[in-house]
Motif scaffolding. Structure first.
Motif, PDB file in Angstrom:
ATOM      1  N   HIS A  76       0.822  -1.210   0.000  1.00 17.73           N
ATOM      2  CA  HIS A  76       0.000   0.000   0.000  1.00 17.73           C
ATOM      3  C   HIS A  76       0.857   1.261   0.000  1.00 17.73           C
ATOM      4  N   ALA A  77       1.818   1.331   0.919  1.00 18.19           N
ATOM      5  CA  ALA A  77       2.635   2.539   1.055  1.00 18.19           C
ATOM      6  C   ALA A  77       3.421   2.823  -0.216  1.00 18.19           C
ATOM      7  N   VAL A  78       4.063   1.792  -0.756  1.00 21.01           N
ATOM      8  CA  VAL A  78       4.851   1.988  -1.973  1.00 21.01           C
ATOM      9  C   VAL A  78       3.935   2.232  -3.172  1.00 21.01           C
ATOM     10  N   GLY A  79       2.811   1.523  -3.227  1.00 22.41           N
ATOM     11  CA  GLY A  79       1.889   1.681  -4.348  1.00 22.41           C
ATOM     12  C   GLY A  79       1.308   3.074  -4.431  1.00 22.41           C
ATOM     13  N   VAL A  80       0.951   3.661  -3.293  1.00 23.18           N
ATOM     14  CA  VAL A  80       0.414   5.023  -3.304  1.00 23.18           C
ATOM     15  C   VAL A  80       1.482   6.012  -3.742  1.00 23.18           C
ATOM     16  N   ARG A  81       2.725   5.840  -3.281  1.00 20.15           N
ATOM     17  CA  ARG A  81       3.804   6.743  -3.722  1.00 20.15           C
ATOM     18  C   ARG A  81       4.008   6.628  -5.228  1.00 20.15           C
ATOM     19  N   LEU A  82       3.957   5.421  -5.765  1.00 16.99           N
ATOM     20  CA  LEU A  82       4.071   5.250  -7.220  1.00 16.99           C
ATOM     21  C   LEU A  82       2.954   5.973  -7.951  1.00 16.99           C
ATOM     22  N   LYS A  83       1.785   6.008  -7.333  1.00 20.66           N
ATOM     23  CA  LYS A  83       0.629   6.629  -7.976  1.00 20.66           C
ATOM     24  C   LYS A  83       0.693   8.147  -7.938  1.00 20.66           C
ATOM     25  N   ILE A  84       1.055   8.715  -6.764  1.00 13.58           N
ATOM     26  CA  ILE A  84       0.951  10.166  -6.623  1.00 13.58           C
ATOM     27  C   ILE A  84       2.255  10.907  -6.935  1.00 13.58           C
ATOM     28  N   ALA A  85       3.401  10.237  -6.807  1.00 13.73           N
ATOM     29  CA  ALA A  85       4.679  10.917  -7.053  1.00 13.73           C
ATOM     30  C   ALA A  85       5.722   9.929  -7.543  1.00 13.73           C
ATOM     31  N   PRO A  86       5.504   9.332  -8.715  1.00 12.44           N
ATOM     32  CA  PRO A  86       6.451   8.322  -9.206  1.00 12.44           C
ATOM     33  C   PRO A  86       7.870   8.856  -9.391  1.00 12.44           C
ATOM     34  N   GLN A  87       7.984  10.153  -9.661  1.00 13.13           N
ATOM     35  CA  GLN A  87       9.311  10.726  -9.879  1.00 13.13           C
ATOM     36  C   GLN A  87      10.159  10.727  -8.608  1.00 13.13           C
ATOM     37  N   SER A  88       9.513  10.563  -7.456  1.00 13.69           N
ATOM     38  CA  SER A  88      10.261  10.574  -6.193  1.00 13.69           C
ATOM     39  C   SER A  88      10.793   9.189  -5.815  1.00 13.69           C
ATOM     40  N   VAL A  89      10.374   8.155  -6.536  1.00 13.04           N
ATOM     41  CA  VAL A  89      10.815   6.795  -6.219  1.00 13.04           C
ATOM     42  C   VAL A  89      12.168   6.540  -6.873  1.00 13.04           C
ATOM     43  N   VAL A  90      13.186   6.319  -6.058  1.00 21.34           N
ATOM     44  CA  VAL A  90      14.551   6.126  -6.565  1.00 21.34           C
ATOM     45  C   VAL A  90      14.739   4.693  -7.047  1.00 21.34           C
ATOM     46  N   GLU A  91      14.336   3.735  -6.233  1.00 23.36           N
ATOM     47  CA  GLU A  91      14.468   2.324  -6.592  1.00 23.36           C
ATOM     48  C   GLU A  91      13.556   1.480  -5.718  1.00 23.36           C
TER      49      GLU A  91
END
Length: 244
Positions: free
Chosen positions: A11-26
């Motif tokens: 859930h936590a990683v999936g929401v970040r991918l949805k709302i701010a994918p550019q902030s996910v480094v790896e």
């Protein structure tokens, strides 16, 4: 990596991918887990162009600080909070609904409070900087994505902030077991800030003095109080019930 923070769980990683994918480094994922949920998650991450790193459970546990990672750990850049509480309140349509937490230092409780605040449609959660848990990986995991969507403001002086809310005609309602009226008797259709203290100690005296009204949650069994996240749910959803 020092400027990056850790998120874990679907859930936590999936929401970040949805709302701010550019902030996910790896994203590190457990290569031996091949169930449908993992396959779907990896497909979405690949479609988003994420850097994916195969890993094992031991490595993921070290990154996440425990074994509750569900096979998914992400390194992310922090999302800057580009607005203040005042800015947020200026944009709220209809009567604001705020949750104020005084002395909630357990990350599991904070995560659960953020989740219920998001679910009930609260506009923000407020806490003092010196008597509260900050957002960390455990909070984000328990919040199931709400740590990414629910504004969380840590203020220097909670009493002063409550005073500023009053100046905006926001009614400050504190919860206390000895209050004469129950939450169900309060008018929560007006602009409202619901103030809850930590389980056991409750609100600090100065916080209590700055409330416009005190209400209780009826207790009919042997226990004397509820966990703060459960109490938050009772209060926020009563506000939602009255407003719909």
């Amino acid at each position: 990596m020092s400027s990056h923070k850790v998120l874990f769980g679907f859930h936590a990683v999936g929401v970040r991918l949805k709302i701010a994918p550019q902030s996910v480094v790896e994203i590190h994922y457990e290569v031996t887990r091949r169930d449908a949920r993992m396959r779907q998650f990896i497909d979405k991450a690949r479609d988003s162009g994420m850097r994916l790193i195969e890993s094992d459970g031991e490595r993921l546990a070290k990154l996440a600080g425990g074994h509750g990672h569900q096979g998914v750990v992400a390194m992310v850049a922090p999302i800057p909070q580009n607005h203040s509480l005042d800015d947020l309140l200026d944009t709220v349509e209809g009567p604001p609904l705020l949750l104020v937490l005084d002395g909630v230092t357990d990350p599991h409780n904070l995560g659960a409070c953020l989740r219920v605040a998001d679910g009930a449609g609260a506009h923000a959660v407020i806490a003092p900087k010196d008597h509260a848990a900050g957002i960390n990986a455990t909070v984000a995991k328990v919040a199931s994505g709400a740590a990414e969507t629910m504004p969380y403001f840590m203020v220097t002086n909670l009493a002063r902030t409550l005073g500023e809310l009053k100046e905006r005609s926001i009614w400050v309602i504190g919860t206390s077991g000895d209050a004469p009226r129950s939450i169900y008797q309060a008018d929560l259709k007006v602009p409202t800030a619901l103030v809850l203290g930590a389980e056991g100690d409750g609100m600090r005296q100065l916080t209590r003095k700055n409330c416009d009204e005190l209400v209780s949650i009826p207790m009919r069994g042997a226990v004397e109080s509820l966990n703060v996240s459960v109490a938050s749910g009772v209060c926020l959803y009563e506000a939602l019930r009255q407003r719909t």
